[in-house]
Design a protein around this motif. Structure first.
Motif, short mmCIF file in Angstrom:
data_model
loop_
_atom_site.label_atom_id
_atom_site.label_comp_id
_atom_site.label_asym_id
_atom_site.label_seq_id
_atom_site.Cartn_x
_atom_site.Cartn_y
_atom_site.Cartn_z
N VAL A 145 42.50 29.15 36.18
CA VAL A 145 41.14 29.49 36.63
C VAL A 145 40.55 30.57 35.72
N GLY A 146 41.36 31.57 35.37
CA GLY A 146 40.87 32.61 34.47
C GLY A 146 40.54 32.08 33.10
N ILE A 147 41.43 31.23 32.54
CA ILE A 147 41.17 30.65 31.21
C ILE A 147 39.95 29.74 31.27
N GLY A 148 39.83 28.96 32.34
CA GLY A 148 38.67 28.08 32.47
C GLY A 148 37.37 28.85 32.55
N ALA A 149 37.38 29.98 33.28
CA ALA A 149 36.17 30.80 33.39
C ALA A 149 35.80 31.43 32.05
N LEU A 150 36.81 31.87 31.30
CA LEU A 150 36.53 32.42 29.97
C LEU A 150 35.98 31.34 29.04
N SER A 151 36.53 30.13 29.13
CA SER A 151 36.02 29.02 28.33
C SER A 151 34.58 28.69 28.73
N VAL B 229 53.13 36.82 37.60
CA VAL B 229 52.11 36.91 38.66
C VAL B 229 51.05 37.94 38.27
N LEU B 230 51.49 39.08 37.75
CA LEU B 230 50.55 40.13 37.35
C LEU B 230 49.66 39.65 36.21
N ALA B 231 50.23 38.97 35.22
CA ALA B 231 49.45 38.46 34.09
C ALA B 231 48.44 37.41 34.54
N ALA B 232 48.85 36.52 35.46
CA ALA B 232 47.95 35.49 35.96
C ALA B 232 46.80 36.11 36.76
N ALA B 233 47.11 37.12 37.59
CA ALA B 233 46.08 37.74 38.42
C ALA B 233 45.06 38.48 37.55
N ILE B 234 45.54 39.19 36.54
CA ILE B 234 44.62 39.93 35.66
C ILE B 234 43.75 38.96 34.86
N ALA C 210 41.10 37.48 37.21
CA ALA C 210 40.06 38.44 37.55
C ALA C 210 39.11 38.68 36.38
N VAL C 211 39.68 38.89 35.19
CA VAL C 211 38.84 39.13 34.02
C VAL C 211 37.98 37.90 33.71
N GLY C 212 38.59 36.71 33.82
CA GLY C 212 37.83 35.49 33.55
C GLY C 212 36.67 35.31 34.50
N LEU C 213 36.89 35.55 35.79
CA LEU C 213 35.82 35.37 36.76
C LEU C 213 34.70 36.39 36.55
#
Length: 286
Positions: free
Chosen positions: A183-189, A264-269, A272-275
């Motif tokens: 989700v984060g990578i998709g939002a950044l894309s 988990v921490l890397a995925a959450a960050i 969050a940054v992506g959104l």
């Protein structure tokens, strides 16, 4: 007919079924988490239908990870042969990395689909709806991720006869973790697609320039232990490194490994940054 003040009184003659009226009222009045969930579901449903109508794309996208699996796995078996690792051990190390790879390739394509909608004008119609901006980002990223779950599980099942093993429950947890990261990578894309509006070359240039270094420096395809020191240091600043390590631990059934917590921490960050970046980019365009 006129009112007492002289202003004309109009009568709306548009007919609507009770179900339609009820649905429109529910969309307008829903707030909070309920609205976000419903909007995300609506966006995901709309987008996934387009994918299901073109099953050839799903089949074709499965070929690339199978090629990587068929070509890299034998090479890795020979590389690890001196350390006593068997074919099963090599697959246990390599398959989770392939699953992460297809997820990264898929979710990073979210912005490319947006570029087409920007050219055709359909994206403006999406923005005119009462859908929340975060739901648009999450729904589209999940649409890219959902087929990858099926592909990843299929690859894992195909490797079972060659000694690959996985715990279904822990593997499911790994896919959920991968979904949060996706989700984060998709939002950044998505944000990159908005920034590259009418400049498709810019999107592909930035995407490719970032994607492959992230892949190589994550130890996804080849172990970094034999690489130079600077690569090992750079890998520690790559969030994908922690995702790959966590996926390997989860597919191996070692949920208590500390690398899972780091994943988990890397995925959450990343999510969050992506959104945050994606929502700001969407509002700025609006």
């Amino acid at each position: 007919m006129s009112t007492a003040g002289g202003a004309p009184m109009t009568t709306d003659t548009t007919t609507a079924t009770p179900g339609t009226v009820h649905e429109e009222a529910r969309i307008v009045t829903r707030t909070g988490p309920g609205k976000f969930v419903a909007d995300t579901r609506a966006v995901f449903h709309r987008e996934i239908l387009l994918t299901l109508r073109d099953p050839f794309t799903l089949v074709f996208s499965l070929l690339q990870p199978l090629v990587f699996l068929g070509l890299f796995a034998p090479l890795l078996t020979g590389t690890f042969g001196g350390t006593g690792m068997s074919t099963a051990d090599t697959l246990q190390w390599f398959v989770p990395g392939v699953i992460v790879m297809i997820s990264l390739f898929g979710t990073s394509m979210t912005g490319s689909n947006l570029l087409y909608e920007l050219m055709t004008g359909s994206y403006e119609r999406v923005l005119a709806t009462p859908l929340s901006r975060s739901a648009i980002l999450v729904g589209r990223a999940l649409k890219e991720f959902a087929p990858l779950v099926v592909q990843g599980l299929l690859i894992a099942v195909l490797c079972l006869p060659f000694g690959f093993t996985f715990n279904p429950l822990y593997a499911l947890a790994g896919l959920v973790l991968l979904g949060v990261f996706g989700v984060g990578i998709g939002a950044l894309s998505y944000a990159l697609g908005l920034a590259a509006k009418n400049r498709e070359w810019l999107f592909w240039g930035v995407q490719q320039a970032l994607l492959f270094p992230l892949l190589i420096l994550s130890g996804m395809m080849l172990p970094l232990e034999a690489g130079p020191g600077w690569m090992q240091v750079a890998a520690k600043f790559n969030p994908l490194t922690y995702i790959v390590d966590a996926e390997r631990a989860l597919f191996a059934g070692d949920i208590g490994d500390p690398v899972v917590l780091w994943g988990v921490l890397a995925a959450a960050i990343t999510c969050a940054v992506g959104l945050v970046v994606g929502i700001r980019a969407t509002r700025r365009l609006t």
